[in-house]
Design an enzyme around this catalytic site. Structure first.
Site, short mmCIF file in Angstrom:
data_model
loop_
_atom_site.label_atom_id
_atom_site.label_comp_id
_atom_site.label_asym_id
_atom_site.label_seq_id
_atom_site.Cartn_x
_atom_site.Cartn_y
_atom_site.Cartn_z
N GLU A 1 0.81 -1.23 0.00
CA GLU A 1 0.00 0.00 0.00
C GLU A 1 0.84 1.28 0.00
OE1 GLU A 1 -4.23 -1.25 1.82
OE2 GLU A 1 -2.62 -1.22 3.29
N GLU B 1 -4.88 -9.71 0.17
CA GLU B 1 -5.63 -9.56 1.42
C GLU B 1 -7.10 -9.77 1.09
OE1 GLU B 1 -4.90 -5.95 3.62
OE2 GLU B 1 -2.73 -6.07 3.33
#
Length: 1023
Positions: free
Chosen positions: A464, A531
């Site tokens: 991220e 995820e």
């Protein structure tokens, strides 16, 4: 970066991140003798500095003892601190939990690479030591395995070096600064540095020396770095081992390599050839063919051992290096990832390093628990979110068999995403060339240390951090330095300019339909969900929708649950009682509160009930029984089923009728159907039957005991049509009905039931003189909000159901005597809508049984209903539960694949799961019966038809008590057993916890009419 004068300016200089730090190298072991090398024990050439250090804490750099490193500066009167350990968990400062925002948000306005000016905690460490005798006249180095986030080192008053990067080793040469006798090692650790901008992971913010510190020396000839690589032929049958070795030292004679196979037999021997001579460093290489190679995989983690012997010019043995080798080939074939020629599916989990007392300071015991937990629950892969782990973890993954995505220490989430909105105007590293070196240094440090572990299949460029050229260059470095592995980076989803950064499409929290849409678009890359299934609180509902894609789409190659363990910390409440704390509990602001609680394992390393679903949906062997046959599908790529025994058990109404064991050997990637021969006593009786098929380990393994269940399947069927619940009402005696002005009484032999026309419900149930009702039954349409419910704002848009549950208005009471029973019916209006209504009908029979029927009249335009139930309270002494239901762990309509129908026992106090924030938990679906008993075996039984079972939640707390508590200690003392019987409860969801709704088929539309029924019967009382 070779200056010798330390400067505080380095902390905010993006160009300074390593001063005098030694180059990164492989994490191999080395010994002086062959016997030590073969034992793979503790290294005699290391000396631990772990333990008690002298310590001073300063909240701001200006208040630190700036010259504490000088030999003449006394540390008398200083505090003590344990190394390894976090400063904030040893009574200094406070821990802080934040997710995406930077920890200084709201305190100071900063942009990279600026640092906070108001506060930047500093830890001043001092360790005095004498060199062990075996180190005398040897070079001496120091290794810091992990320091957060930047630190300076001095020895005997002289500056040694500086380093950033919290999660890879920093090593320095101490030889020029050593002295005889006592040495003073001084370390100054800063919590904030340039690196803090790219260490914005979703975790607790600490500082300090939190991994091992040790001195090490090396023989006169020493393998400074080792890089082993394996390759296989086109048939994946024969292999070749290649190795590059960098040797430091003088008087080199020759080097020999011996390869030992997994059984301890020599599999090859060769001399190493000099590859290049670059001054003080000698480079050697080897290429060793291996016939009929034993391949490494998570299913069969076969490890060879390579022994490298260094001899000096006098033929004396100088050093032996043992390196475990896994022969395996990971590659992309026709846009699909393959291991040893087979399509691989990751059944994975993201794992933070975590201990609820020590934070990110893990012991070997912690890691052994974790790896055994993974193996026992069919988890075959780990993503090291979001930083390199301790080196021991990779060794265990090699030995036990776990596939690893090794992720570098890079996350800059708060620089480009604010409250969910993407705004990358000042993102780092982005395309900013000044950030390239510090980011690349982290990639190099990870790869160089971890490159020899066969468990690592994929390098990850961090997490991220948006996208951009810098991260693309990192991916190119990985490919060039190590072509044997693939490269992962999810962030290209947000920035497609450098789409080739990642070899696979990797998205976070995409809905199953979105994943399927990608897979149907003729994509160029395979797909993994790096995820998914955000396991915050009571979650993981609908996971089967993802795992079902595995067999439907070859390019779907699995995913990694977020995440493995709750990041909660042990703390004491106001009364000195321990509890598991989350963000904000330490007065840390800014904070993201309980968003750290996403584990399928609780912080204290107890399995969450969510694990039941994970184990079933991740199992590699499918058992599919029907009444006459059992189909076994072995989806393992390399292992057959010969190490297991098949157990088949037949139950009637939960009671075992017969069991058998069968020896089966199903080859990998094949299936077989076997006849089930369980006919016997009892099967001709009417009732509900269940077949359980279980595949269990024959013998103990590294990760489980003999008898461990690896796979499970069940089949439920009925014989006959008689309903056992209705049959229970056939034993009738006379009933007396008393029509009072306020109450209606129904009295039988040794029991009485009272209904209040004033309150509008059943108010008394007295069996053999024992009053069972502490608070009367009432319709319930609200459940205690789960974390996922709050993420969808259910407490806002569905709050009308909360109010409707508090005060349904009774509009009519009817009494009817017919069919041998007495029926009292209550009709209710609901505050949520003028046309919505409910009714509860109680029919009392002469044997004391009560048939309860609940009805709901729907109305258009209402939000979905969280639960459709009836709830009442019993005295708390009725605290023993015996179920015939789906279990044994809690389950919900969208999380019941791993549950099984059976008899099991629990206690009321254990019914609520240990989620960080109290919420709905403890439910069971498919309830045929549940006995609610006191210590003497007396109480009530709730029963339902097997054809229309109910759901039950039996807890010490009401939905409203749970709703308004944010910690376990906020719940009231236990006075009651709260019984909630539901016709239906909505699923718990779990695609994410910030807006993803429960899948439509698992919701409860409120515009339709509904009903359910169950029976209440006395248990263990003389009627």
């Amino acid at each position: 970066m070779n200056t010798k004068q330390p400067s505080q300016g380095w902390l905010s200089d993006v160009g300074v991140f390593a001063v005098n730090r030694l180059p990164a190298h492989s994490d191999h072991r080395y010994y002086r003798t062959e016997s030590e090398a073969r034992e793979l024990g503790d290294m005699n050439l290391r000396h631990s500095l772990n333990g008690t250090w002298k310590f001073a804490y300063s909240n701001h750099p200006d208040s630190r003892p700036a010259d504490f490193y000088l030999p003449e500066r006394s540390c008398a009167g200083w505090d003590f601190i344990q190394v390894p350990g976090h400063i904030q968990l040893q009574s200094y400062g406070r821990p802080q939990y934040v997710n995406t925002m930077y920890p200084w948000d709201g305190h100071e306005e900063l942009r990279p690479p600026q640092l906070p000016q108001k506060t930047n905690p500093v830890g001043s460490y001092v360790k005095e030591f004498e060199l062990p005798a075996r180190f005398h006249d040897q070079p001496v180095y120091i290794s810091f395995q992990g320091v957060e986030s930047a630190f300076y080192v001095w020895l005997n008053g002289q500056f040694v070096g500086y380093s950033e990067d919290s999660f890879t080793p920093s090593e320095f040469d101490l030889t020029p600064f050593m002295q005889k006798g006592m040495n003073k090692l001084a370390v100054e650790v800063y919590q904030r540095s340039t690196g803090s901008w790219i260490e914005d992971q979703d975790f607790w913010r600490f500082s300090g020396i939190f991994r091992d510190v040790y001195l090490y020396t090396a023989p006169k000839l020493h393998v400074r770095d080792l890089f082993v690589r394996t390759d296989l032929d086109a048939e994946y049958k024969h292999g070749v081992l290649r190795a590059d070795v960098r040797v430091q030292g003088e008087e080199f004679g020759y080097a020999e390599a011996v390869l030992i196979d997994p059984d301890g037999t020599e599999a090859g021997r060769t001399r190493l050839n000099p590859a290049a001579d670059s001054g003080e460093e000698l480079r050697l290489s080897l290429a060793l063919p291996v016939q009929d190679t034993r391949l490494w995989s998570a299913e069969i983690p076969a490890l060879y051992t390579l022994l490298i012997y260094l001899y000096d010019s006098s033929d004396g043995l100088a050093e032996v290096v043992p390196q475990q080798i896994g022969f395996r080939k990971f590659e992309m074939i026709d846009r699909i990832m393959h291991l040893n020629g087979k399509r691989l599916v990751f059944k994975g989990v993201n794992r933070h390093e975590w201990n609820f007392q020590r934070g990110r300071v893990l012991t070997k015991e912690d890691m052994l628990f974790d790896i055994r937990t993974l193996k026992q629950n069919n988890i075959n892969a780990v993503r090291t979110s979001h930083y390199p782990n301790q080196t021991l973890w990779y060794e265990l993954c090699d030995q036990y068999g776990i596939y690893v995505i090794d992720e570098m220490n890079l996350e800059s989430h708060g620089s480009w995403q604010k409250m969910g909105a993407i705004e990358p105007s000042w993102v780092v590293p982005g395309d900013r060339p000044e950030w390239k070196d510090i980011v690349m240094d982290r990639a190099v440090s990870m790869l160089e240390r971890d490159k020899n572990h066969p468990s690592i299949l994929i390098w990850s460029c961090g997490n991220e951090s948006f996208g951009g050229e810098v991260i693309y260059q990192v991916s190119e470095f990985f490919r060039k330095a190590d072509p044997s592995r693939l490269v992962h980076y999810e962030g290209v989803f947000n920035d497609r300019r450098f789409n080739d950064t990642s070899d696979m499409e990797s998205r976070m929290y995409a809905k199953p339909a979105d994943v399927e849409a990608y897979l149907n678009s003729n994509p160029e890359k395979p797909y993994i969900t790096c995820e998914y299934m955000h396991a915050m609180g009571n979650s993981l509902g609908g996971m089967h929708k993802y795992t079902e894609l595995e067999s439907k789409y070859p390019m779907y190659q699995g995913g990694f649950i977020w995440d493995y363990i709750d990041q909660a910390l042990l703390k004491e409440d106001s009364y000195g009682q321990p509890y598991l704390a989350y963000g904000g509990d330490f007065n840390d602001r800014a904070t993201d509160y309980n968003f750290c609680g996403n584990g399928i394992v609780y912080a204290d390393r107890k399995w969450s009930p969510k694990m039941q679903e994970v184990k079933f949906l991740y199992q590699n062997i499918k058992l599919i029984p029907d009444k006459d046959n059992l189909t076994i599908i072995n989806d393992q790529l390399f292992a057959d089923t010969s190490s297991h025994v098949l157990e088949i058990v037949l139950y009637r109404e939960g009671e075992e009728i017969r069991r058998t064991e069968v020896q089966v050997n199903i080859a990998p990637l094949s299936s077989q159907t076997l006849p089930i021969e369980l006919a016997g006593q009892g099967e001709e009786l009417p009732g509900e039957y269940c077949i359980h098929a279980s595949l269990k380990l024959k013998e103990r393994t590294l990760w489980a005991e003999a008898g461990h269940e690896a796979a499970f399947g069940q089949y439920v069927f009925m014989i006959g049509s008689q309903d056992a619940v209705e049959a229970a009402a056939s034993n009738r005696h006379e009933l007396e009905v008393v029509r009072g002005d306020v109450n209606i009484g129904v009295h039988g032999r040794n029991f009485s039931v009272m209904f209040s026309k004033q309150i509008g419900t059943l108010v008394s149930l007295n069996y053999a003189g024992q009053e069972m009702i502490s608070l009367p039954p009432q319709p319930l349409f609200w459940r205690a909000s789960t974390d996922n419910d709050r993420g969808t704002a259910m407490d806002f848009h569905a709050a009308g159901w909360y109010a409707a549950s508090l005060a349904p208005k009774c509009t009519e009471v009817q009494l009817l005597e017919e069919g041998g029973g007495v029926t009292v019916r209550f009709d209710y209006k609901l505050s949520i809508h003028a046309e919505a209504g409910a009714a509860v009908e109680y029919t009392v029979y002469p044997d004391g049984g009560i048939r309860v029927k609940s009805e709901y009249k729907g109305a258009a335009g209402l939000p979905d209903m969280p639960i459709y139930a009836l709830s009442f309270k019993l005295p708390a002494r009725y605290n023993k539960l015996e179920w015939l239901a789906m279990g044994p762990e809690e389950n919900y309509i969208d999380r019941c694949s791993g549950a099984r129908l059976g008899l099991f026992e629990t206690e009321v106090k254990d019914s609520d799961a240990g989620y960080l924030v109290p919420q709905e938990s403890g439910n069971r679906t498919g309830v045929r019966s549940v006995r609610i008993l006191d210590g003497g075996g007396a109480g009530l039984t709730i029963k339902a038809s097997a054809r229309q079972p109910v759901e039950c939640r039996i807890s010490p707390y009401t939905a409203f008590e749970l709703e308004h508590a944010r910690h376990r200690f906020e719940l009231p003392p236990v006075h009651y057993t709260v019984v909630t019987v539901a016709g239906r409860q909505m699923g718990v969801g779990g695609d994410d916890s910030w807006g993803a709704p429960v899948h439509e088929e698992y919701r409860i539309p409120s515009d339709r009419d509904m009903s359910f029924e169950f029976w209440i019967q006395a248990e263990g009382l003389d009627l």
